[in-house]
Scaffold this active site. Structure first.
Site, PDB file in Angstrom:
ATOM      1  N   GLY A 214      12.692   1.998  -1.536  1.00  0.00           N
ATOM      2  CA  GLY A 214      11.679   1.905  -2.560  1.00  0.00           C
ATOM      3  C   GLY A 214      12.030   2.769  -3.748  1.00  0.00           C
ATOM      4  CD  GLU A 237       8.117  -4.784  -2.143  1.00  0.00           C
ATOM      5  OE1 GLU A 237       7.848  -5.277  -1.027  1.00  0.00           O
ATOM      6  OE2 GLU A 237       7.441  -3.891  -2.677  1.00  0.00           O
TER       7      GLU A 237
END
Length: 431
Positions: A214, A237
């Site tokens: 992240g 992501e």
């Protein structure tokens, strides 16, 4: 018709474009660094013209003017990920949170999430009339395909990214030209605690692994510890500036990836100008919709997948709370569970929950006997694999409740270990 004529027909101002939004509509806005800043500002300025308008969004960088209290009577916010500029709206009741995996959003648009108007950010068109959704692919393309009205905030300062990011100018109802630098997110400060966590995480990463990370001090600290690794890959992501440094150093090249070999795969990007310059027209970078990038079955096609996520607290059973503080919603599920499960299905895969051992300046333990009452379980005890603090690594998969408690207490802050042992004996052991 030539695309340039289509382009000219659609040019307008933000003030004119928002007239296409009708009372009762649901507006879907692109997120993160792809936030349509001009349209948000304009909606806030004209909020008195609207009532019963819902705005779906996730994390949005910037001021978020239409989330301000003076807009509460006009706009209702819908979100499955609460950010800093929208928390007060949600906590006050002017916004509404619904639990959802990030990957499910594109399929929910037009169904569970109405999608009357899409407001997205795009680059200027290329020679074929196609624009890139740039820094926020996730659900932006899906929203544009499903909406009645598409307002494209066309920014000549956005980097052009490829993969699944392209939309033709003929797909827009309105084009609002703007000129501003995309919002930046400065790198977090790495201290001794984050350095220790990064070191422990790096000890579980091998040459050739593919990583999901992240943003923040812990992911950056992990990346800083990987300078001696080789042929790492990225399927995540999102990624930020730290990945850029390792690509330039030759550490990340994706050569051993078993899916999208040689590509940095993500669904959105946040960082500084360094990152945005790096991804601009970079053939190594591939952004796709979140329904693809975060699909556990897609993630699992990467052998040796390592997922690294953070959380708020972990109880002695191994239950992970990552999104709420008790009943108070702080963020959202995002893609955490999808990457935990994708890594579990990956050949040679591993997943890690990484967090400092304490919060509130050392006064609160993040490893707890039981989760705070009302806290949502984000990652279940059945899915958790490794938990890491600055004090070490606890491997929970396949362990009994007693073994898990022992391992987690060993990596808790020393000041809380005796209390955790006493609470475990009180709450878990059968007399």
């Amino acid at each position: 018709m030539d695309w340039k004529q289509e382009y000219k027909k659609r040019l307008t101002t933000a003030e004119e474009a928002i007239k296409s939004i009708k009372n009762g509509d649901t507006v879907v806005m692109s997120e993160c660094a792809g936030v349509p800043r001009k349209v948000i500002q304009t909606l806030a300025e004209h909020c008195a013209d609207y009532h019963d308008v819902s705005i779906y969004h996730m994390l949005t960088l910037g001021e978020g003017e239409c989330f301000a209290p003076e807009c509460y009577d006009h706009f209702r916010h819908l979100t499955n990920f609460v950010g800093a500029n929208s928390r007060q709206a949600v906590w006050s009741g002017a916004g509404h949170f619904f639990p959802s995996y990030f990957k499910d959003v594109p399929a929910m648009l037009g169904k569970e999430i109405p999608c009357d108007v899409a407001v997205i950010t795009v680059t200027e068109p290329g020679p074929d009339g196609y624009c890139s959704v740039s820094l926020s692919c996730d659900y932006a393309v899906a929203a544009a395909k499903k909406a009645r009205v598409v307002i494209a905030e066309m920014n000549d300062q956005l980097p052009f990214t490829a993969g699944g990011t392209l939309l033709h100018v003929s797909e827009f109802t309105h084009i609002v030209p703007v000129n501003y630098a995309p919002p930046e997110l400065a790198p977090a400060k790495i201290g001794p605690i984050e350095e220790a966590i990064g070191h422990h995480c790096a000890s579980l990463i091998n040459d050739g692994d593919t990583l999901q990370l992240g943003i923040g001090a812990i992911p950056d600290a992990v990346l800083a510890e990987l300078k001696d690794k080789h042929h790492l890959g990225i399927h995540t992501e999102m990624f930020s500036d730290g990945v850029v440094d390792l690509v330039k150093a030759g550490v990340i090249d994706g050569e051993n990836k078993t899916l999208h070999r040689g590509k940095l795969v993500a669904t959105f990007l946040m960082g500084t100008k360094k990152l945005y310059d790096f991804v601009d027209h970079n053939p190594m970078v591939a952004l796709y919709g979140v329904d693809y990038v975060n699909d556990p079955y897609v993630i699992a096609q990467n052998d040796n997948m390592v997922a690294i996520n953070s959380c708020i607290e972990v109880d002695l059973q191994g239950q992970v709370a990552s999104e709420s503080m008790g009943t108070k919603q702080f963020s959202g599920t995002g893609g955490q569970v999808d990457y935990v499960r994708g890594a579990a299905m990956s050949k040679g895969g591993r997943s890690i929950m990484a967090m400092p051992s304490t919060a509130a300046k050392g006064t609160v333990s993040r490893i707890v006997a039981t989760l705070t009452p009302g806290a949502a379980v984000t990652t279940s005890r059945n899915d958790v694999d490794y938990v890491i603090t600055e004090y070490g690594i606890a491997h929970l998969k396949g362990k009994t409740i007693s073994q898990r408690a022992e391992a987690l207490i060993a990596i808790a802050h020393p000041a809380f270990r005796d209390k955790l042992r006493a609470d475990f004996e009180k709450n878990y052991l059968i007399k």
